[in-house]
Write an enzyme that holds these catalytic residues in place. Structure first.
Site, PDB file in Angstrom:
ATOM      1  N   GLU A 197      36.377  38.931  28.751  1.00  0.00           N
ATOM      2  CA  GLU A 197      36.564  39.920  29.815  1.00  0.00           C
ATOM      3  C   GLU A 197      37.834  39.644  30.604  1.00  0.00           C
ATOM      4  O   GLU A 197      38.350  38.523  30.627  1.00  0.00           O
ATOM      5  CB  GLU A 197      35.343  39.962  30.735  1.00  0.00           C
ATOM      6  CG  GLU A 197      35.034  38.671  31.449  1.00  0.00           C
ATOM      7  CD  GLU A 197      33.685  38.715  32.159  1.00  0.00           C
ATOM      8  OE1 GLU A 197      32.702  39.176  31.553  1.00  0.00           O
ATOM      9  OE2 GLU A 197      33.617  38.254  33.307  1.00  0.00           O
TER      10      GLU A 197
ATOM     11  N   HIS B  42      30.103  32.861  28.723  1.00  0.00           N
ATOM     12  CA  HIS B  42      29.802  33.755  27.608  1.00  0.00           C
ATOM     13  C   HIS B  42      30.033  33.037  26.275  1.00  0.00           C
ATOM     14  O   HIS B  42      30.938  32.207  26.160  1.00  0.00           O
ATOM     15  CB  HIS B  42      30.675  35.008  27.674  1.00  0.00           C
ATOM     16  CG  HIS B  42      30.604  35.728  28.982  1.00  0.00           C
ATOM     17  ND1 HIS B  42      29.412  36.163  29.520  1.00  0.00           N
ATOM     18  CD2 HIS B  42      31.567  36.060  29.881  1.00  0.00           C
ATOM     19  CE1 HIS B  42      29.657  36.742  30.685  1.00  0.00           C
ATOM     20  NE2 HIS B  42      30.953  36.699  30.916  1.00  0.00           N
TER      21      HIS B  42
ATOM     22  N   GLN C 143      28.492  31.708  35.524  1.00  0.00           N
ATOM     23  CA  GLN C 143      28.094  32.085  34.171  1.00  0.00           C
ATOM     24  C   GLN C 143      29.148  31.746  33.138  1.00  0.00           C
ATOM     25  O   GLN C 143      30.293  31.424  33.471  1.00  0.00           O
ATOM     26  CB  GLN C 143      27.791  33.577  34.120  1.00  0.00           C
ATOM     27  CG  GLN C 143      28.951  34.467  34.503  1.00  0.00           C
ATOM     28  CD  GLN C 143      28.541  35.925  34.644  1.00  0.00           C
ATOM     29  OE1 GLN C 143      28.802  36.730  33.752  1.00  0.00           O
ATOM     30  NE2 GLN C 143      27.893  36.251  35.762  1.00  0.00           N
TER      31      GLN C 143
ATOM     32  N   ARG D  39      23.672  31.620  32.279  1.00  0.00           N
ATOM     33  CA  ARG D  39      23.876  31.355  33.702  1.00  0.00           C
ATOM     34  C   ARG D  39      23.813  29.867  34.011  1.00  0.00           C
ATOM     35  O   ARG D  39      23.014  29.132  33.425  1.00  0.00           O
ATOM     36  CB  ARG D  39      22.854  32.130  34.528  1.00  0.00           C
ATOM     37  CG  ARG D  39      23.039  33.648  34.416  1.00  0.00           C
ATOM     38  CD  ARG D  39      21.992  34.439  35.163  1.00  0.00           C
ATOM     39  NE  ARG D  39      22.287  35.863  35.064  1.00  0.00           N
ATOM     40  CZ  ARG D  39      21.923  36.629  34.032  1.00  0.00           C
ATOM     41  NH1 ARG D  39      21.242  36.099  33.026  1.00  0.00           N
ATOM     42  NH2 ARG D  39      22.249  37.911  34.007  1.00  0.00           N
TER      43      ARG D  39
ATOM     44  N   HIS E 226      32.621  30.687  35.089  1.00  0.00           N
ATOM     45  CA  HIS E 226      33.319  31.485  36.094  1.00  0.00           C
ATOM     46  C   HIS E 226      32.315  32.204  36.981  1.00  0.00           C
ATOM     47  O   HIS E 226      31.134  32.323  36.642  1.00  0.00           O
ATOM     48  CB  HIS E 226      34.248  32.511  35.436  1.00  0.00           C
ATOM     49  CG  HIS E 226      33.531  33.495  34.547  1.00  0.00           C
ATOM     50  ND1 HIS E 226      33.168  33.199  33.259  1.00  0.00           N
ATOM     51  CD2 HIS E 226      33.101  34.766  34.768  1.00  0.00           C
ATOM     52  CE1 HIS E 226      32.550  34.240  32.722  1.00  0.00           C
ATOM     53  NE2 HIS E 226      32.507  35.206  33.623  1.00  0.00           N
TER      54      HIS E 226
END
Length: 383
Positions: free
Chosen positions: A129, A94, A92, A270, A251
């Site tokens: 994240e 972001h 995935q 994804r 990642h």
């Protein structure tokens, strides 16, 4: 401060044993993938005063601190998790903040239901994240150099991979990575399934650096994400080591137990290793096609025994304290809200005894004295 009662999410990729082992409870036999700590509306932590969403909504400035509300608005800007991977998560990426805002506005304008399986943007926020290993932890993070990726693919001796090898050698980095990922994700499904099967057999036979991809293929037979995964850096974190995942960096997490913290968002594009929707054109718009090393982070020493995981984002700040037997009391009082999570030993925070896997919410300005012998993670914001 408020002791937190947290929800464990039973995603299929979750370990059946890692979180129960940390908590000292009996496994249920079902996967226990993520324990959420925070005020995400999907599974807010519960306190004696109500859910953490309700507590914050009742008086945001008192709970979060005026500087944090001025900077991030009247909500907790991060979500803290325990993550226990027993199988690979989806590959995935972001979006950055501008991409998230544009994508969310576009899908709202087109009337795409927020619960639709093909919806890409659940909110208008980005999702940087940080994942910090509690056990040995395997993951994929960022593109390999195209020449190294070509060497890995070529070493398998699979004829149907040769066009990807040639592209990786012949084109500049950005174009090479973009064209190969596009070709993999848009290939004929039957042809790709055969390529993945041959690749998996070769990985299994060769072992060594190929072993992780044999494991991935075992969980996702025929999935083009198996080939896409070989374009990325494989990394094995030791306990205490971490990875920061910024916007556009592909990642996946493969195996292990970790503390994870992120901006409070659900936006995920994804690339594979999933039965869920893969929006290839939107994915290609978001991915940053540049090679990089995995960028393993180790905590940096700060005053009073704090060890900080430095990142470029302000929505969260993660640090830890490794408290020795008979050590001094630490005053963790801040003018912003924080969540304290024990991951080893026993720690007393305020009037709460924390054992591994338990946590508390500390409102802004609340006295937060900590003693004991154990490991404590601290999540807050930067203002």
């Amino acid at each position: 401060m408020d002791r937190l009662d947290n929800t464990v999410r039973p995603y299929a990729w979750g370990s059946t044993t890692a979180i129960p082992r940390l908590l000292g409870t009996e496994p249920t036999g079902e996967p226990q993938a993520e324990m959420w700590m925070g005020a995400h509306p999907g599974a807010p932590s519960r306190t004696a005063r109500g859910t953490l969403v309700e507590v914050i909504d009742a008086d945001p400035e008192k709970e979060l601190g005026a500087p944090a509300v001025a900077r991030f608005g009247p909500r907790l800007p991060f979500l803290l998790k325990l993550l226990a991977a027993g199988a690979p998560l989806s590959l995935q990426v972001h979006p950055d903040l501008d991409q998230a805002r544009e994508g969310y506005a576009d899908e709202e304008r087109r009337g795409v239901p927020i619960t639709a399986p093909h919806r890409n943007y659940k909110d208008a926020n980005h999702k940087p994240e940080l994942v910090c290993a509690l056990t040995e932890f395997d993951g994929l993070c960022g593109f390999r150099d195209p020449v190294r990726a070509a060497g890995l693919l070529d070493g398998l001796g699979v004829d149907s991979l040769k066009p990807y090898v040639d592209l990786l050698h012949a084109r500049p980095e950005d174009a090479a990575l973009r064209e190969v990922l596009t070709a993999v994700l848009t290939a004929d499904p039957e042809d790709m399934a055969r390529t993945v099967a041959e690749t998996a057999a070769a990985c299994d036979r060769l072992g060594g650096d190929y072993a992780p991809y044999a494991g991935i293929a075992h969980h996702y037979p025929g999935d083009p994400g198996v080939i896409a995964a070989m374009l990325l850096n494989h990394v094995r974190l030791q306990p205490g080591e971490a990875l920061f995942l910024g916007a556009g960096v592909p990642h996946a997490y493969l195996d292990g137990l970790a503390v994870e913290i992120m901006a409070n968002s659900d936006n995920v594009l994804r690339c594979g290793l999933t039965p869920k929707h893969v929006d290839v054109p939107e994915l290609l718009r978001i991915v940053r096609f540049e090679s990089r090393d995995a960028g393993i982070l180790r905590p940096e020493a700060a005053p009073d025994g704090e060890e900080v995981y430095e990142t470029p984002t302000d929505e969260f700040r993660l640090s830890r304290y490794v408290l020795p037997e008979g050590g001094a009391t630490h005053d963790l009082t801040l003018d912003t809200a924080q969540i304290l999570l024990c991951t080893a030993g026993g720690v007393r925070a305020g009037g709460h005894d924390l054992t591994p896997g338990t946590s508390v919410f500390v409102p802004a300005g609340e006295k937060a004295e900590v003693t004991g012998a154990g490991t404590l993670f601290r999540a807050t914001v930067v203002v």
